[in-house]
Scaffold this motif. Structure first.
Motif, short mmCIF file in Angstrom:
data_model
loop_
_atom_site.label_atom_id
_atom_site.label_comp_id
_atom_site.label_asym_id
_atom_site.label_seq_id
_atom_site.Cartn_x
_atom_site.Cartn_y
_atom_site.Cartn_z
N ALA A 27 13.86 -0.39 2.48
CA ALA A 27 13.92 0.49 1.31
C ALA A 27 13.59 -0.32 0.07
O ALA A 27 14.29 -1.29 -0.25
CB ALA A 27 15.29 1.14 1.18
N ILE A 28 12.53 0.06 -0.64
CA ILE A 28 12.11 -0.62 -1.87
C ILE A 28 12.60 0.20 -3.05
O ILE A 28 12.38 1.41 -3.12
CB ILE A 28 10.58 -0.78 -1.91
N ASP A 41 5.90 -7.04 -7.09
CA ASP A 41 5.70 -8.48 -7.25
C ASP A 41 5.68 -9.10 -5.86
O ASP A 41 6.72 -9.17 -5.19
CB ASP A 41 6.82 -9.08 -8.09
N PRO A 42 4.55 -9.54 -5.36
CA PRO A 42 4.48 -10.04 -3.98
C PRO A 42 5.38 -11.24 -3.73
O PRO A 42 5.97 -11.37 -2.65
CB PRO A 42 3.00 -10.39 -3.80
N LYS A 43 5.52 -12.11 -4.72
CA LYS A 43 6.35 -13.30 -4.51
C LYS A 43 7.79 -12.92 -4.27
O LYS A 43 8.44 -13.41 -3.34
CB LYS A 43 6.23 -14.22 -5.73
N ARG A 44 8.33 -12.07 -5.12
CA ARG A 44 9.72 -11.66 -4.96
C ARG A 44 9.91 -10.87 -3.66
O ARG A 44 10.93 -10.98 -2.98
CB ARG A 44 10.15 -10.80 -6.15
N VAL A 104 0.83 -1.20 0.00
CA VAL A 104 0.00 0.00 0.00
C VAL A 104 0.87 1.25 0.00
O VAL A 104 0.63 2.21 -0.75
CB VAL A 104 -0.95 -0.02 1.21
N ARG A 105 1.90 1.27 0.84
CA ARG A 105 2.77 2.46 0.89
C ARG A 105 3.51 2.65 -0.43
O ARG A 105 3.69 3.78 -0.88
CB ARG A 105 3.78 2.31 2.03
N PHE A 106 3.94 1.55 -1.05
CA PHE A 106 4.75 1.66 -2.26
C PHE A 106 3.92 2.04 -3.48
O PHE A 106 4.30 2.92 -4.26
CB PHE A 106 5.49 0.34 -2.49
N LEU A 107 2.76 1.39 -3.65
CA LEU A 107 1.98 1.60 -4.87
C LEU A 107 1.03 2.79 -4.76
O LEU A 107 0.90 3.57 -5.70
CB LEU A 107 1.18 0.33 -5.20
N GLU A 108 0.37 2.95 -3.61
CA GLU A 108 -0.64 4.00 -3.50
C GLU A 108 -0.04 5.34 -3.07
O GLU A 108 -0.45 6.39 -3.56
CB GLU A 108 -1.72 3.57 -2.51
N SER A 109 0.91 5.31 -2.16
CA SER A 109 1.49 6.57 -1.65
C SER A 109 2.86 6.85 -2.22
O SER A 109 3.43 7.92 -1.94
CB SER A 109 1.57 6.52 -0.11
N ASN A 110 3.44 5.92 -2.98
CA ASN A 110 4.78 6.09 -3.56
C ASN A 110 5.84 6.35 -2.49
O ASN A 110 6.78 7.11 -2.68
CB ASN A 110 4.81 7.23 -4.58
N HIS A 111 5.67 5.70 -1.33
CA HIS A 111 6.66 5.78 -0.25
C HIS A 111 7.57 4.56 -0.34
O HIS A 111 7.11 3.43 -0.20
CB HIS A 111 5.98 5.83 1.12
N ILE A 112 8.85 4.80 -0.55
CA ILE A 112 9.76 3.67 -0.72
C ILE A 112 10.43 3.26 0.58
O ILE A 112 11.06 2.21 0.64
CB ILE A 112 10.84 4.01 -1.78
N TYR A 113 10.29 4.09 1.61
CA TYR A 113 10.93 3.77 2.89
C TYR A 113 9.86 3.47 3.94
O TYR A 113 8.83 4.14 4.01
CB TYR A 113 11.78 4.95 3.38
N THR A 114 10.14 2.45 4.76
CA THR A 114 9.25 2.05 5.85
C THR A 114 10.11 1.52 6.99
O THR A 114 11.09 0.79 6.75
CB THR A 114 8.26 0.95 5.39
N ILE A 117 14.92 -3.84 -0.80
CA ILE A 117 14.02 -4.82 -1.41
C ILE A 117 13.89 -4.50 -2.90
O ILE A 117 13.72 -3.33 -3.28
CB ILE A 117 12.63 -4.80 -0.75
N LYS A 118 13.99 -5.53 -3.71
CA LYS A 118 13.79 -5.39 -5.15
C LYS A 118 12.34 -5.76 -5.47
O LYS A 118 11.93 -6.91 -5.30
CB LYS A 118 14.75 -6.33 -5.87
N PRO A 119 11.51 -4.81 -5.93
CA PRO A 119 10.07 -5.08 -6.06
C PRO A 119 9.70 -5.98 -7.23
O PRO A 119 8.67 -6.63 -7.19
CB PRO A 119 9.46 -3.69 -6.22
N ASN A 120 10.53 -6.00 -8.28
CA ASN A 120 10.22 -6.86 -9.42
C ASN A 120 11.52 -7.13 -10.17
O ASN A 120 12.52 -6.41 -9.99
CB ASN A 120 9.19 -6.21 -10.34
N ASP A 121 11.50 -8.14 -10.99
CA ASP A 121 12.69 -8.52 -11.76
C ASP A 121 12.77 -7.83 -13.11
O ASP A 121 13.79 -7.96 -13.80
CB ASP A 121 12.69 -10.04 -11.98
N ASP A 122 11.72 -7.13 -13.51
CA ASP A 122 11.71 -6.47 -14.81
C ASP A 122 12.17 -5.02 -14.76
O ASP A 122 12.13 -4.32 -15.78
CB ASP A 122 10.29 -6.53 -15.40
#
Length: 1816
Positions: A107-108, A665-668, A89-99, A653-658
């Motif tokens: 850090a995403i 990507d929840p799995k990664r 939610v923080r990463f996609l909706e609020s564009n917050h990369i730090y938690t 954290i790396k959010p996706n491989d692409d």
């Protein structure tokens, strides 16, 4: 609370999912004991029966109010799905990369550049507590920096994560934060070198992988050293496990290290021609991965940055070329082709192998030896040595091993050189380490590198777990809570499996020592030894691999290559060849180091710096340490360092491989969260009491669950305890600490549920009541409507009956009337018929008569109209002619007036708008010119008087000479006969000289006439050009009349804007000068403290004063030029506390030199003018003319003699004063008296010599006059008596005297003739220069006209106006400079004249002085009587020696409280009255000294009291008042408009203190800036708490859980000591306002002060709002709007609403409104865009992203709504900065504010101790 209560209807849970890992569902049926399934409804509305048991119930979902928290530990339910959902939610909706996750920063990687790393953000986080702001890498860095300074303990920041997660970038930002906040105090720029090491290490150690384009293939630990002031002084780097295999092999879609491709991309440079490089595709070592180019990366540009970084770190150019040769040699080594022989067991190189030639040439080694040992190896036995050939595969392996070894040695050398460049000799007090190390890795094929990486992560995870557990334990002990041992995962068994005795690494090393050890044998030993270990497994389908169960996952390792990589075998023969290289750097890379351990940096650090890898000691395999052993040792050293520091963790954290921006990507993500230890942190927290609330926050949040009686209790702790004991029956679910309440996992969610139920019940009650009220209201309305309908119906029936009765009665009446009317109509018909017949008959006769009359009347009308039409036509014709004439005339007059207006606008009027106050200045200058003309006339009159006195004296002497001539006539006749011939010769010579002079004068006059004629021609031509130019301008202006006004207005606005910007820049310069001056003083004091050695040393204040006085001119010109300036400097140098002149900003030294040259030039011109005036008399024709010339020459000679003697005496006096000043510090009073005695003797002797010289000059003049008269008398005697007395003899002495007189006369005439010739030459040269200047001006005018003709009409107008403005400005400046020069010269001449008159009066009055003592006493008595009779004139007299006492009592030791009851700004009035007296007595030295001492004294007081607002305000008011007094009493008419007649009498008379007004203005600006700084320091700590956190409206805001990172303002009970309310801020503002008003500060300045303070309040509050998620809510917006209204009300109450302070709060007001507006529909977005005009797009989007509901009834802002806002605002041109500049300062203005107080009414209180001042 039972399980069944939790799993009730409407509760949401998490269930596993194959795609999204976890999926949300809602329970639609209460769960009961024994149920096998749970009835759920998914988000897509589908129904699911989920099988469960009592031990396998699904995870509960947190309430929506807790979703999106800054800290994961703030979640009530701590488990994997909750963590994953919160991050998503923080990463996609609020564009917050730090938690935050407890002590970990997650850090995403956004794969997008975000504007959150600027210097404004760095300074916003600087000094803040970690929980005060939103999560950020800067917050972690600030926490480490603060703990280092507070605890004086070393810190470490551990950045980990898998490849592509952003570890390197995070580490770089952390180091950049330290470099910005803790910049080096010296000029070494250590922080730049620390940052410059990054591009070098990235080029050599980073490469492209399938997961990351810039993956770090090594680990590094950078220690940044700090001194005792916590400034960076040095750094040190350690590296771990460089991936050497990448040098020789790259997988598909991967690259080698960046440096290879950078070098190939730059191979075309001329300096790299010897490397024989080409494209990277042509080399085997760089082309195995396929594509050699990274999209968006310029290798050549990166290579240039790498070279620059190497240069910055001190790597020589020769060493850089050696490094590039070694790298190029590795590429050539990879291209060497090895061919197999026929037997297959040996190999050889291809013939003519060019790459081998390049390799040997670049490294400087033997070609044949290298070619031989690339294909052979040496076998050493006990008895002999064999040389054996190698197979192709063995040779390739040896070649690859050599390439890896060369690159590894080069990498280590560069690391050592970087450390050497970052090393410092200063003492290190502490350090902060930044660890950038690889994360846990698992691939399809895992080898030795992955094994070492995962081993390192096991060690780090163990240290992390123990640290987290330790912090938990400390928290419980601190809160005095009984705690039990928390069972957490301990990976020590896994570590023992790897590193313990006979562990995996030991068995690997043992197998490497076996001569014929293989990977299979080693795998078998592992199976045999560790098959029983719980962390070790054997794969079912493989015998050459093994499985290790790590803390994150099970990893299967392939044994192939383990032994070879662990041995890292390089043949000794190849190394020996490289050791013999002719290049020193290549040879040094492979020689053994005697002392591989560099010296540790000195300091307080407990951990010494060691190398990451011990250098290879011997090539012998038995003594060489394996790679695994080296890595274990370096890892052990790293763990010792980390254990000795306070760690801070950053998990990337790396959010996706692409590599997609903001794609999750929840799995990664789950895989990495498990691997990096975040979930372990959550598990440890969940095992204890993860939720923690302070008593105050708990009371605020859950007071709705309390009774009114509980809320009224004063002790909140007891209230909270009673509430929890009633709500939660299980006492193990919570604990009461000293300052906090601790809850088990899920309890806060339960309390939130109860709170929501309470709100829901209250909502239902409110809804029920409102609905009942609405129904009752509806019933009442319906009943009233029914009654109204009935009333209207009955009324309608009654009215209908009445109408029927009325109509019946009316019908009867109608019938009666109808019958009557019918009979009446019949009668009337007959009567009308008779009348009609009569009327028609009469009408026929009348019409006939009427027609005749009508025809006559129409004829008259036609005649009338025709005549009128003719008259009107003629009138209109005349009127139109008149109108045309008037129009043409008016147009002509309008054009003339327009032309005149345009000329005026182009010249004076427009310039007046740009130069405000220039008119007053021109008037002032004109008045000064008139005064100077008047003074010049007075001087001329004085000169005429002196001339008349001189003429009378000459007549007396002539009469005396005539009398003596008559007495000696008889004797002279005999002498004249003997000298007749000689006189004739002299007369002939004189005649010849006159003729020559006449010829010269004729030539001069003719040339002068020619030049004047030429000048007149040029003037005519110039005037013609000006007329042409004016005609062109008129043509241009006729085409653009409308544009002229617009352009003029635009230029006026631009000029006003430029003036504001210039004023701001000037005040910034003043501020910067103040800062530098303060820094200089601090450094000087520090040096003084450091160098405390016995002996004599100059006083620092004295030294600084002397150093700063060297370039400043005085406020008045000295009467004798440089001599008096020298005397002033010598006298000031002798004082112990010399005053520093403050005109540094007014006159630069270059300008001083130019003015000095101009002064000399004008002096020469003045002398020439005087000579020219003297030479304007007619040509000498008679003896009287000769006598007049003789007198003029005598006067010149006398003046020159007196000037030379006076200058000589002055020089001697200066030398004596210098000697006295130099010996002033080393001699006592006796020696001083001796020196002054010597001075008096010298002066006495000088006066005597001057008198002798005067007598000699007078005698010489007498002789010249006598000889001239004698010559005249001789001529008359010869002509009349025909030389009758020629036979008489002449006395020989008289003849000689007469001869000498004639010779002297001839010499004078020759000198006069030469001077006149020189004057003529000078005039010719001056006229030539004038002609050249006119020619240049003419050329410039022609160029301007050509340029103007080429432009468009609008541009021509603008260009012409600009040119005219520039020309007028330059002319005015030149006139101003000429006026100033003429004023100075005039003053100098006046003083010279006074000086000479004084000398003459002294010489003439010496004989008349009788009884000086008596006269002096009488005179003093007389003066005393006169002073008693005079009234007080507003002047204060003091002696020079009392000046330090005046400054001390009035400035240095003055307390504002002493004069609080007197007139405001009393010191300023007293100082100005002292200045008035110095001006009255015409003592420029006194004025200069007093003003300079005053300014320095004020500076000294403010420096000492640099944090005292009252003192600063007091001296700001006095400085500005003194400035106003200098203006008000300057005599300028522009400042005297509001003066009374008495005040006009008090104006200054002799001195123009304009320069000191500028100095005082600069001082006032400095004091104003210090005042603002102090006020901001008082207000800034209150702003955030008062504006954003404090509850101004009670009960409006609700506190949310904040997790591990608690806010600093809520740490203590009741809000803490740092909590401020708005009333506190208003009280502080009232205090500041009352202080400034009490001190009499100008209202305009007070308004500017509060405008600046309100801007600071706006900037600080808005910046904090933009960086904090917890305050972006509807309730905060309401509180903020209320607080702003209170501040606006305060401004209105203090009559400051017109200051512009409220307008500076507009961004904060709009931010508050944005928080309160609806954020759903398209209309809402349009309303937001139209409302928030003072906010940038970036700020609006940031606030919307940060918006957080405090209650579950509020809704979040959707991503689609934010995108809609961005789309509507995309055309805005906003600045790129997110935050406002809180340090910005508006330019201050000091408007003129005259005083109504007259100086003679000012009373000086006795408390000031100024009794030595005398009223005048």
């Amino acid at each position: 609370m039972s399980v069944y209560e939790l799993y009730s209807r409407y509760t949401r849970v998490w269930i596993p999912d194959q795609e999204d890992v976890w999926r949300s569902a809602e329970i639609i049926k209460d769960y009961k004991e024994g149920d096998k399934v749970l009835h759920l409804k998914l988000e897509d509305e589908s129904v699911l029966e989920y099988p469960v048991s009592l031990t396998s119930l699904p995870h509960l979902r947190n309430p929506d109010i807790l979703v999106g928290e800054n800290d994961l530990t703030a979640l009530s339910y701590l488990h994997e799905p909750a963590v994953l959902h919160n991050l998503k939610v923080r990463f996609l909706e609020s564009n917050h990369i730090y938690t935050y996750c407890g002590i970990v920063l997650v850090a995403i990687n956004p794969y997008e550049q975000l504007p959150i790393y600027g210097e404004d953000v760095i300074y916003a986080y600087s000094g803040q507590n970690m929980g005060d702001m939103d999560p950020h890498i800067f917050a972690v860095a600030e926490e480490a920096y603060k703990q280092m300074a507070r605890d004086e303990k070393n810190q470490s920041i551990i950045v980990s994560g898998e490849s592509g997660a952003g570890k390197t970038v995070s580490a770089k930002y952390a180091m950049r934060y330290f470099a910005t906040v803790g910049g080096s105090a010296s000029e070494t720029n250590v922080e730049e070198k620390v940052l410059a090491s990054s591009p070098i290490m990235e080029a050599l150690g980073n490469a492209k992988t399938t997961r990351n384009d810039n993956s770090s293939r090594f680990g590094k630990y950078i220690q940044i050293g700090f001194d005792r002031r916590y400034h960076i002084i040095g750094a040190n780097m350690r590296t771990y496990l460089l991936e050497k295999s990448r040098v020789v092999f790259q997988a598909e879609d991967e690259r080698n290290y960046h440096i290879f491709y950078q070098l190939c991309a730059s191979s075309g440079l001329p300096e790299f021609a010897d490397l024989s490089l080409s494209q990277a595709e042509n080399f085997f070592y760089t082309s195995q991965g396929g594509d050699t180019v990274i999209e968006g990366v310029d290798d050549a540009d990166d290579f240039e940055k790498t070279r620059q970084a190497l240069t910055l770190l001190g790597v020589k150019e020769s060493h850089q070329m050696s490094i590039f040769r070694i790298i190029a040699s590795i590429l050539h080594l990879g291209n060497i082709e090895i061919v197999s022989e026929r037997d297959g067991e040996s190999c050889s190189l291809s013939k003519g192998e060019k790459h081998l030639n390049h390799f040997c040439t670049l490294l400087g080694v033997e070609h044949d030896q290298m070619a031989h040992w690339l294909c052979h190896r040496k076998l050493v036995t006990t008895s002999e040595t064999y040389v054996k050939g190698m197979s192709v595969q063995q040779a390739l392996n040896a070649r690859n091993a050599l390439a890896k070894h060369i690159y590894a040695q080069l990498f280590n050398w560069i690391v050592q050189h970087v450390n050497k460049a970052l090393h410092t000799t200063s003492k290190q007090h502490s350090f902060i380490g930044v660890l950038d190390i690889y994360g846990f890795e698992t691939f399809e094929i895992n080898s030795f590198e992955q094994f070492c990486i995962n081993y390192a992560n096991e060690k780090l995870q163990q240290q992390f777990n123990s640290h987290v557990f330790k912090l938990e334990q400390e928290e419980y002990m601190k809160e005095q809570i009984p705690w039990t041992l928390i069972d957490f995962y301990d990976n020590q068994p896994c570590i023992d499996l790897i590193e313990a005795k006979l562990g995996i690494l030991d068995l690997l090393d043992e197998e490497c020592k076996v001569p014929k050890g293989t990977d299979q044998n080693w795998a078998q030993k592992l199976y045999d030894r560790h098959s029983s270990s719980q962390h070790f497994k054997k794969p079912r389908m493989s015998n050459i691999s093994f499985i290790v169960i790590h803390f994150a996952d099970m990893v299967e390792y392939q044994c192939d290559g383990f032994l070879e990589k662990n041995r890292d075998t390089v043949y000794e023969e190849q190394i020996n060849i490289l050791k013999a290289s002719k290049y020193q750097l290549v040879a040094d890379l492979f020689h053994d180091d005697k002392d591989p351990v560099p010296p540790a940096p000195s300091g307080k650090s407990k951990i010494s710096v060691r190398p990451a890898k011990p250098v290879i000691k011997n090539a012998n395999k038995e003594h060489k340490k394996t790679v695994g052993h080296q890595f274990r040792n370096s890892l052990q050293l790293l763990m010792e360092t980390l254990n000795a520091t306070t760690p801070h963790y950053v998990r990337c954290i790396k959010p996706n491989d692409d590599k997609l921006a903001f794609s999750f990507d929840p799995k990664r993500a789950v895989q990495q969260l498990r691997a990096c230890g975040v979930l372990e942190t959550i598990r440890i927290s969940a095992a204890g009491y993860p939720s923690r609330w302070t008593y105050h926050d708990f009371f605020i949040r859950y007071r709705v669950l309390m009774t009114k009686k509980d809320r009224s209790q004063p002790d909140k702790k007891i209230t909270c305890k009673n509430l929890l004991e009633n709500l939660i029956k299980d006492p193990d679910k919570f604990q009461f600490g000293r300052t906090k309440i601790f809850f088990r996992a899920g309890q806060v969610a339960y309390l939130e549920k109860l709170r929501a139920d309470k709100f829901r019940a209250a909502t239902i009650m409110i809804q029920k009541t409102v609905r009942g009220w609405l129904q009752r209201l509806k019933y009442r309305r319906m009943r009233a409507a029914a009654i109204t309908i009935q009333r209207y119906t009955r009324g309608y029936l009654a009215r209908r009956l009445a109408d029927h009765i009325r109509k019946t009665k009316a019908a009867i009446c109608f019938q009666k009337q109808y019958r009557m009317i019918r009979v009446h109509r019949l009668y009337q018909k007959k009567r009308r018929a008779a009348i009609t017949i009569q009327s028609y008959t009469r009408g026929m006769f009348d019409r006939r008569a009427y027609r005749e009359l009508l025809l006559q009347h129409k004829a008259k009308i036609i005649q009338k109209h025709l005549r009128g039409w003719v008259a009107r036509k003629q009138f209109i014709k005349f009127r139109n002619a008149a109108i045309v004439i008037q129009c043409y005339y008016r147009r002509m007059m309008a054009r003339r007036e327009l032309k005149q207006l345009k000329i005026e606008a182009r010249t004076a009027e427009h310039f007046k708008k740009l130069s405000v106050g220039m008119e007053n200045k021109v008037v002032q200058l004109q008045r000064k010119i008139d005064e100077q003309n008047k003074e010049h006339k007075d001087l001329k009159e004085q000169l005429n008087v002196v001339t008349s006195v001189h003429a009378t004296e000459v007549e007396k002497l002539q009469k005396e000479l005539e009398r003596q001539r008559q007495n000696q006539n008889q004797q002279d006749e005999n002498q004249l006969s003997s000298l007749q011939e000689e006189i004739e010769a002299l007369r002939a010579e004189l005649t010849k000289s006159r003729d020559e002079r006449k010829i010269t004068e004729d030539l001069y006059m003719s040339e002068k006439q020619q030049l004047q004629q030429r000048i007149s021609e040029l003037e005519v031509e110039n005037s013609q050009l000006k007329e042409d130019k004016e005609e062109l301008n008129e043509r241009i202006l006729l085409h653009s009349e409308d544009d002229f006004t617009q352009s003029a207005l635009k230029e006026n606005q631009e000029a006003r804007k430029d003036l504001e910007e210039e004023r701001a820049r000037y005040q910034n310069l003043v501020k910067e000068y103040t800062r530098l001056e303060q820094r200089y003083d601090n450094l000087r004091e520090e040096v003084t403290l450091i160098k405390q050695t016995p002996g004599h040393r100059r006083n620092p204040s004295n030294q600084s004063s002397l150093e700063s006085d060297s370039n400043y001119p005085s406020i008045s010109t000295s009467e004798i030029g440089d001599t008096e300036d020298t005397i002033m400097e010598v006298e000031e140098a002798g004082l112990e506390k010399a005053a520093m002149d403050m005109t540094l900003f007014l006159k630069l030294q270059k300008r001083v030199r130019e003015l000095e040259l101009e002064r000399k030039k004008l002096q020469n011109q003045l002398d020439k003018k005087e000579q020219q005036e003297n030479k304007k008399s007619p040509v000498i024709e008679t003896a009287n003319d000769a006598d007049r010339d003789t007198d003029i020459a005598y006067n010149n000679l006398k003046r020159q003699e007196l000037e030379s003697e006076n200058k000589k005496l002055k020089n001697e006096l200066n030398e004596l004063r210098k000697a006295i000043a130099n010996s002033a510090g080393d001699t006592d009073s006796n020696e001083e008296s001796t020196g002054y005695g010597l001075l008096l003797n010298q002066l006495k002797s000088a006066h005597e010599e001057l008198e002798v010289r005067k007598e000699e000059v007078l005698i010489l003049r007498t002789q010249i006059v006598n000889s001239a008269q004698q010559k005249d008398s001789n001529k008359s005697a010869v002509s009349e008596a025909n030389w009758s007395n020629s036979n008489k003899e002449m006395d020989q002495d008289d003849a000689i005297e007469a001869y000498h007189g004639v010779c002297e006369t001839n010499r004078l005439l020759e000198a006069q003739l030469q001077a006149q010739s020189q004057q003529h030459d000078d005039e010719v040269e001056a006229l030539s220069d004038q002609i050249e200047a006119l020619k240049e001006e003419l050329d410039k005018q022609q160029q301007v006209l050509l340029q103007a003709m080429q432009l468009s009409p609008e541009a021509q107008v603008e260009f012409g106006l600009q040119h005219e403005i520039t020309r007028l400005t330059n002319e005015n400046l030149d006139l101003k400079e000429l006026l100033e020069k003429s004023e100075k010269n005039e003053k100098k001449l006046k003083k010279q004249l006074k000086f000479y008159l004084k000398k003459v009066q002294e010489s003439e009055g010496t004989a008349d002085i009788i009884q000086p003592e008596r006269r002096q006493s009488e005179l003093s008595r007389q003066v005393t009587v006169q002073r008693l009779e005079k009234d007080f004139q507003g002047m204060l007299e003091f002696y020079k020696e009392d000046e330090p006492l005046l400054i001390r009592n009035l400035i240095l030791d003055l307390k504002p409280q002493l004069i609080s009851t007197s007139v405001p700004c009393l010191p300023a009035y007293i100082l100005f009255m002292c200045i008035r007296h110095a001006d009255y007595i015409n003592d420029d030295q006194k004025v200069h000294s007093l003003l300079t001492s005053t300014i320095n004294g004020i500076k000294k007081v403010l420096k000492k009291q640099n944090d005292d607002f009252q003192m600063t305000s007091f001296w700001l008011s006095n400085s500005s008042r003194l400035l106003h007094c200098l203006k008000q009493y300057s005599g300028d008419e522009g400042f005297m408009t509001s003066n009374s007649s008495k005040q006009n009498e008090h104006c200054l008379r002799n001195f123009d203190l304009t320069e000191y007004r500028q100095v005082l203005s600069d001082l006032s600006i400095q004091i104003y800036q210090q005042l603002i700084k102090i006020a901001e320091g008082l207000l800034q700590p209150m702003i955030v708490s008062a504006m954003l956190e404090n509850e101004s409206i009670q009960g409006l805001s609700g506190v949310k859980p904040t997790g591990y990172r608690k806010r600093s303002s809520s740490m203590a009970d009741g809000g803490g000591d740092n909590s401020y309310s708005l009333e506190t801020v208003i009280r502080q503002l009232n205090l500041l306002n009352s202080i400034m008003c009490e001190h009499g500060l100008d209202p305009e300045i007070i308004q500017q002060v509060f405008k600046q303070l309100f801007y600071m309040i706006n900037a600080v509050a808005l910046n904090n709002l933009l960086l904090r998620k917890d305050v972006c809510s509807w309730s905060t917006g309401m509180q903020l709007r209320y607080n702003i209204c209170q501040l606006e009300e305060w401004l209105r109450g203090k009559n400051l609403h017109n200051s512009g302070a409220a307008q500076t709060m507009e961004p904060l007001i709009q931010a508050a409104q944005l928080l309160q507006l609806k954020k759903k529909t398209q209309e809402d977005s349009e309303a937001i865009c139209s409302l928030c005009t003072a906010l940038t797009t970036q700020q609006i989007v940031k606030i919307l992203n940060l918006y957080t509901p405090v209650n579950e009834f509020e809704e979040r802002v959707t991503v689609a709504f934010i995108r809609s806002i961005q789309a509507q605002l995309q055309d805005r041109k906003d600045p790129p900065q997110l935050l406002l500049d809180s340090k910005y300062m508006f330019p201050v203005l000091f408007p003129f504010n005259p005083s109504l107080i007259t100086l003679d009414t000012v009373h000086i209180p006795e408390s000031l101790k100024l009794n030595f001042l005398n009223k005048v």
